[in-house]
Scaffold this motif. Sequence first.
Motif, short mmCIF file in Angstrom:
data_model
loop_
_atom_site.label_atom_id
_atom_site.label_comp_id
_atom_site.label_asym_id
_atom_site.label_seq_id
_atom_site.Cartn_x
_atom_site.Cartn_y
_atom_site.Cartn_z
N PRO A 1 0.82 -1.22 0.00
CA PRO A 1 0.00 0.00 0.00
C PRO A 1 0.85 1.26 0.00
CG PRO A 1 -0.95 -1.63 1.49
CD PRO A 1 0.38 -2.18 1.03
N GLU A 2 1.98 1.23 0.71
CA GLU A 2 2.86 2.40 0.75
C GLU A 2 3.43 2.70 -0.64
OE1 GLU A 2 3.02 -0.18 2.83
OE2 GLU A 2 2.19 0.78 4.62
N GLU A 3 3.80 1.67 -1.38
CA GLU A 3 4.35 1.88 -2.72
C GLU A 3 3.27 2.39 -3.67
OE1 GLU A 3 7.98 -1.37 -2.99
OE2 GLU A 3 5.91 -2.09 -3.12
N ILE A 4 2.06 1.86 -3.55
CA ILE A 4 0.96 2.36 -4.38
C ILE A 4 0.71 3.84 -4.07
CG2 ILE A 4 -1.53 2.17 -4.81
CD1 ILE A 4 -1.19 -0.88 -4.36
N GLY A 5 0.74 4.19 -2.78
CA GLY A 5 0.57 5.59 -2.41
C GLY A 5 1.66 6.47 -2.99
N ALA A 6 2.91 5.96 -3.01
CA ALA A 6 4.01 6.75 -3.58
C ALA A 6 3.83 6.97 -5.07
CB ALA A 6 5.34 6.04 -3.30
N ASN B 1 -6.25 13.21 -6.43
CA ASN B 1 -7.24 13.15 -5.35
C ASN B 1 -8.26 12.04 -5.62
OD1 ASN B 1 -8.50 14.20 -2.93
ND2 ASN B 1 -10.11 14.99 -4.27
N SER B 2 -8.77 11.99 -6.85
CA SER B 2 -9.71 10.93 -7.22
C SER B 2 -9.04 9.57 -7.17
CB SER B 2 -10.27 11.20 -8.61
OG SER B 2 -10.99 12.41 -8.66
N ALA B 3 -7.78 9.53 -7.58
CA ALA B 3 -7.06 8.26 -7.59
C ALA B 3 -6.85 7.74 -6.18
CB ALA B 3 -5.72 8.43 -8.31
N PHE B 4 -6.48 8.64 -5.25
CA PHE B 4 -6.30 8.22 -3.85
C PHE B 4 -7.61 7.69 -3.27
CE2 PHE B 4 -2.15 10.39 -3.56
CZ PHE B 4 -1.48 9.50 -2.72
N ALA B 5 -8.73 8.34 -3.61
CA ALA B 5 -10.02 7.88 -3.11
C ALA B 5 -10.33 6.48 -3.63
CB ALA B 5 -11.12 8.86 -3.53
N THR B 6 -10.08 6.26 -4.91
CA THR B 6 -10.33 4.94 -5.49
C THR B 6 -9.42 3.90 -4.86
OG1 THR B 6 -11.00 5.90 -7.61
CG2 THR B 6 -10.26 3.61 -7.65
N ALA B 7 -8.14 4.21 -4.74
CA ALA B 7 -7.18 3.25 -4.20
C ALA B 7 -7.48 2.93 -2.74
CB ALA B 7 -5.76 3.78 -4.35
N GLN B 8 -7.84 3.95 -1.97
CA GLN B 8 -8.12 3.70 -0.56
C GLN B 8 -9.32 2.78 -0.40
OE1 GLN B 8 -7.56 6.94 2.19
NE2 GLN B 8 -9.36 6.36 3.37
N GLU C 1 -11.12 -2.60 1.07
CA GLU C 1 -11.83 -3.85 0.75
C GLU C 1 -10.90 -5.04 0.87
OE1 GLU C 1 -13.29 -3.19 -3.15
OE2 GLU C 1 -14.87 -1.77 -2.53
N GLU C 2 -9.66 -4.86 0.41
CA GLU C 2 -8.69 -5.95 0.47
C GLU C 2 -8.39 -6.34 1.92
OE1 GLU C 2 -5.77 -6.85 -2.14
OE2 GLU C 2 -7.46 -6.81 -3.54
N GLU C 3 -8.45 -5.36 2.80
CA GLU C 3 -8.14 -5.61 4.20
C GLU C 3 -9.39 -5.95 5.00
OE1 GLU C 3 -6.27 -2.07 5.51
OE2 GLU C 3 -4.55 -2.26 4.14
N GLY C 4 -10.57 -5.99 4.35
CA GLY C 4 -11.80 -6.29 5.04
C GLY C 4 -12.29 -5.14 5.89
#
Length: 378
Positions: free
Chosen positions: A337-342, A357-364, A369-372
């Motif tokens: 997740p840290e690398e995706i954020g970078a 901003n939209s990308a961070f919202a989508t990724a988060q 979801e991946e972490e439940g």
Amino acid sequence: MTRTLLNHRAEGPESAPPLLLGPSLGTSHALWDKVAPELSATHRVVRWDLPGHGGSAPDLIGPGATVGDLAALVLGLADSLGIERFAYAGVSLGGAVGLHLAVHHPERVTSLAVICSSAHFNGSKPWEERAELVRREGLAALAENANSRWFTPGFTVPRLIEDHRNADPEAYAACCDALAAFDLRDRLPEISVPTLLIAGRQDPATPPAHLREIADAVASATLVELPGASHLAPAQCPAAVLTALRAHFDGGAERGMEVRREVLGDAHVDRAQARQTPFTARFQDFISRYAWGEIWTDPTLSRRERSMITLTALVAHGHYDELAMHVRAARRNGLTPEEIGAVLLQTAVYCGVPAANSAFATAQRVLAEEEGDDGATG
């Protein structure tokens, strides 16, 4: 100083699977000019010249040479390039070299394509007579009628005719000696590697019956017949030869579908396949063959690196539904997740803050979801 290696041309990434391409008697590696550059997108392609042809020294073989002697030169070339195992495709005499390698050196060959060739070349007498003629009179007369032996009426490739005319007569005659002595019919059942046979339906030198004979004897063989093709099919029908070779050596859509599932997951691919209609079928096949079967399988970049590039491109164009899918893919490809954020922070600089901003919202949302975790995105 005497050269001891066959002249050759290498194309494609050094990290890609090696593919050696062998020529026909009288030609140079220019025989592959319309095929090799395309194959080099997915392979480290090495095409070589016969002794006394193109740029290869004529004294690499002498009178009484055999196809085994030529195969030994090919192995010497592979060794010099650090290639232990390789796929191989060859035309006519080059195809005979491939058959010899598959029988006598199976540990070196991963897969084989034999094009307009044979396990025998109609006995020794015609080749002994041609060798004698060439040693006595040179190659001018043979070069004059090369078109009728190589191509259908009205077609020619001047570069290959010139190669024929400029070949060294003694080396050419030695190659005729090799063809005269070649007969591998009794050993064909020993070939165990995946084998593609390509026949030109209008080939007078090695007609389709010669390729069918190999297909009947080799358990893992597939036969393709090309209408309108004569003896030098890669020069006359390059698109058809390229299609057949790609399907054989790359696995085509089958390999692409395998990689697609590995990166995107079975659930996503199953949904995409379930939605497929006759209207979208060709597009789905294009994606599997090209995007996943060629681009994502190219070993020049790792899957981690490809995921980072893909995330950036999707943010740049605002494809956030696809971005969600590829955030999941990036996790499968080993990104934290840290690398995706970078990566997404990098896009803020070069693609703009609103896009990031939209990308961070989508990724988060995807990572939650991946972490439940049903936590809100921001």
